[in-house]
Design a protein around this motif. Sequence first.
Motif, PDB file in Angstrom:
ATOM      1  N   ASP A 177      60.423  85.182   4.463  1.00 49.52           N
ATOM      2  CA  ASP A 177      59.937  83.995   6.210  1.00 49.52           C
ATOM      3  C   ASP A 177      60.427  83.217   6.096  1.00 49.52           C
ATOM      4  OD1 ASP A 177      58.371  86.627   6.419  1.00 49.52           O
ATOM      5  OD2 ASP A 177      56.322  85.935   6.284  1.00 49.52           O
ATOM      6  N   PRO A 201      50.515  84.526   6.890  1.00 55.76           N
ATOM      7  CA  PRO A 201      48.949  85.127   7.417  1.00 55.76           C
ATOM      8  C   PRO A 201      47.410  85.353   7.561  1.00 55.76           C
ATOM      9  CG  PRO A 201      50.555  87.058   7.280  1.00 55.76           C
ATOM     10  CD  PRO A 201      50.506  86.179   6.035  1.00 55.76           C
ATOM     11  N   GLN A 202      47.343  84.893   5.908  1.00 56.04           N
ATOM     12  CA  GLN A 202      46.240  84.776   4.883  1.00 56.04           C
ATOM     13  C   GLN A 202      46.077  83.928   4.139  1.00 56.04           C
ATOM     14  OE1 GLN A 202      47.313  88.459   4.180  1.00 56.04           O
ATOM     15  NE2 GLN A 202      45.732  89.485   4.138  1.00 56.04           N
ATOM     16  N   THR A 262      46.353  78.074   7.383  1.00 49.76           N
ATOM     17  CA  THR A 262      47.169  79.039   7.971  1.00 49.76           C
ATOM     18  C   THR A 262      47.683  77.757   9.124  1.00 49.76           C
ATOM     19  OG1 THR A 262      46.182  80.221   8.835  1.00 49.76           O
ATOM     20  CG2 THR A 262      46.296  81.075   6.481  1.00 49.76           C
ATOM     21  N   THR A 263      48.987  78.707   8.666  1.00 52.42           N
ATOM     22  CA  THR A 263      49.509  78.224  10.848  1.00 52.42           C
ATOM     23  C   THR A 263      50.046  79.458  10.701  1.00 52.42           C
ATOM     24  OG1 THR A 263      52.019  77.542  10.020  1.00 52.42           O
ATOM     25  CG2 THR A 263      50.182  75.933   9.683  1.00 52.42           C
ATOM     26  N   ASN A 264      50.322  79.547  12.261  1.00 48.44           N
ATOM     27  CA  ASN A 264      50.896  80.250  12.793  1.00 48.44           C
ATOM     28  C   ASN A 264      52.464  79.813  13.055  1.00 48.44           C
ATOM     29  OD1 ASN A 264      51.279  78.356  15.335  1.00 48.44           O
ATOM     30  ND2 ASN A 264      49.735  79.862  16.868  1.00 48.44           N
ATOM     31  N   THR A 265      53.284  79.059  12.078  1.00 44.86           N
ATOM     32  CA  THR A 265      54.713  78.813  12.844  1.00 44.86           C
ATOM     33  C   THR A 265      55.655  79.598  12.736  1.00 44.86           C
ATOM     34  OG1 THR A 265      54.172  76.639  11.899  1.00 44.86           O
ATOM     35  CG2 THR A 265      56.353  76.327  12.804  1.00 44.86           C
ATOM     36  N   GLU A 267      55.740  82.530  13.473  1.00 46.80           N
ATOM     37  CA  GLU A 267      55.815  83.491  14.553  1.00 46.80           C
ATOM     38  C   GLU A 267      56.361  82.882  15.465  1.00 46.80           C
ATOM     39  OE1 GLU A 267      53.189  87.164  16.972  1.00 46.80           O
ATOM     40  OE2 GLU A 267      52.195  85.586  15.347  1.00 46.80           O
ATOM     41  N   GLN A 268      55.877  81.454  15.625  1.00 43.62           N
ATOM     42  CA  GLN A 268      56.248  80.838  16.781  1.00 43.62           C
ATOM     43  C   GLN A 268      58.360  80.546  16.430  1.00 43.62           C
ATOM     44  OE1 GLN A 268      55.061  77.382  16.173  1.00 43.62           O
ATOM     45  NE2 GLN A 268      53.332  77.875  17.839  1.00 43.62           N
ATOM     46  N   PRO A 273      55.022  88.142  13.275  1.00 42.41           N
ATOM     47  CA  PRO A 273      54.182  87.653  12.342  1.00 42.41           C
ATOM     48  C   PRO A 273      54.274  87.685  10.957  1.00 42.41           C
ATOM     49  CG  PRO A 273      53.276  90.197  14.061  1.00 42.41           C
ATOM     50  CD  PRO A 273      54.648  89.651  13.880  1.00 42.41           C
ATOM     51  N   ALA A 274      53.620  86.859  10.111  1.00 38.36           N
ATOM     52  CA  ALA A 274      54.767  86.661   8.753  1.00 38.36           C
ATOM     53  C   ALA A 274      53.975  87.395   8.468  1.00 38.36           C
ATOM     54  CB  ALA A 274      53.571  85.006   8.667  1.00 38.36           C
ATOM     55  N   THR A 276      52.409  89.916   5.337  1.00 34.49           N
ATOM     56  CA  THR A 276      51.109  89.739   4.756  1.00 34.49           C
ATOM     57  C   THR A 276      51.727  90.109   3.164  1.00 34.49           C
ATOM     58  OG1 THR A 276      50.743  91.689   4.160  1.00 34.49           O
ATOM     59  CG2 THR A 276      50.019  90.400   6.289  1.00 34.49           C
TER      60      THR A 276
END
Length: 289
Positions: A177, A201-202, A262-265, A267-268, A273-274, A276
């Motif tokens: 990722d 994501p976790q 956690t961040t959603n960077t 995915e951005q 999605p990142a 797991t």
Amino acid sequence: MTTTVTTSRHIVLTGATGQIAPLVVRHLAAHHRITLASRTARTTTQRPGVTHVACDYDAPDSLVDAFVGADALFVVTNDPTRPEHDRNIVRAAAEASVGHIVKLSAAAVHDSAAQDLVTQWQRGNEEGIRASGIPWTMIQPRLFMSHALAWASSIRRAGVTYALHPHSRNACIAPEDIAEASARVLGDGKHHFQSYQLTGPQSLTAHEQSAVLAELLGRPIVCRELSRAEAHASYSRRYSPAMADALVDGAERQLAGAKARTTNTVEQLTGRPATTFAEWAAGHKDRFA
């Protein structure tokens, strides 16, 4: 009818014999000109169109030669006891008129309580790049999920993992990722002067990671807690004393919750999605089995 113009870039990656740079190459479009720089000019990346060059972080002239004509430079260094390497890289990038620097740094640079060797080194690296006048982007990940591979031999031998503060949480991230996110920003002006904190994501504990691996491998795995002294001794067998100190200090900050957010960077930046930990482990099952 709309015609899509595809811009070809010359992208140079340092740290070519490490973990991340070869993964970044996989995500770069085939029309880009790619140069992998390392001390030996020998890497595992065999993609057509990739040039391998030898350079020495202690010899700025060799770096200038490697960087000339680069639209973007991906910088990976791994020795906090040699800060002059990063200074030489930035100096050479400026002399070679590199168009964009993407630096693999660390999320800990944002934690004011983090004053260990590694974090201070990364802060200094970022400051040098910001002062260079070259457009920059900082990639700041949490712990690589691949650190779990250090457990592989003890899992195979005895069904055991070991950790200092095994109930503390870390929003660890798949190296793949990090690589894909880095490839998306290299040479792209939309990402100039931006810092991206990357996490999975976790937020997981070592106990929880061990349970994931136990289910994946179909065998019991026990996570045993190390004392601070045991952890330091273990790190010292692989790293310098100062580096071992930094890793133990980092574990104490993790216990205090500093690494759980956690961040959603991912995915951005990538549009997906990142990964797991379970997905990452399944993709590397052969390394543990």
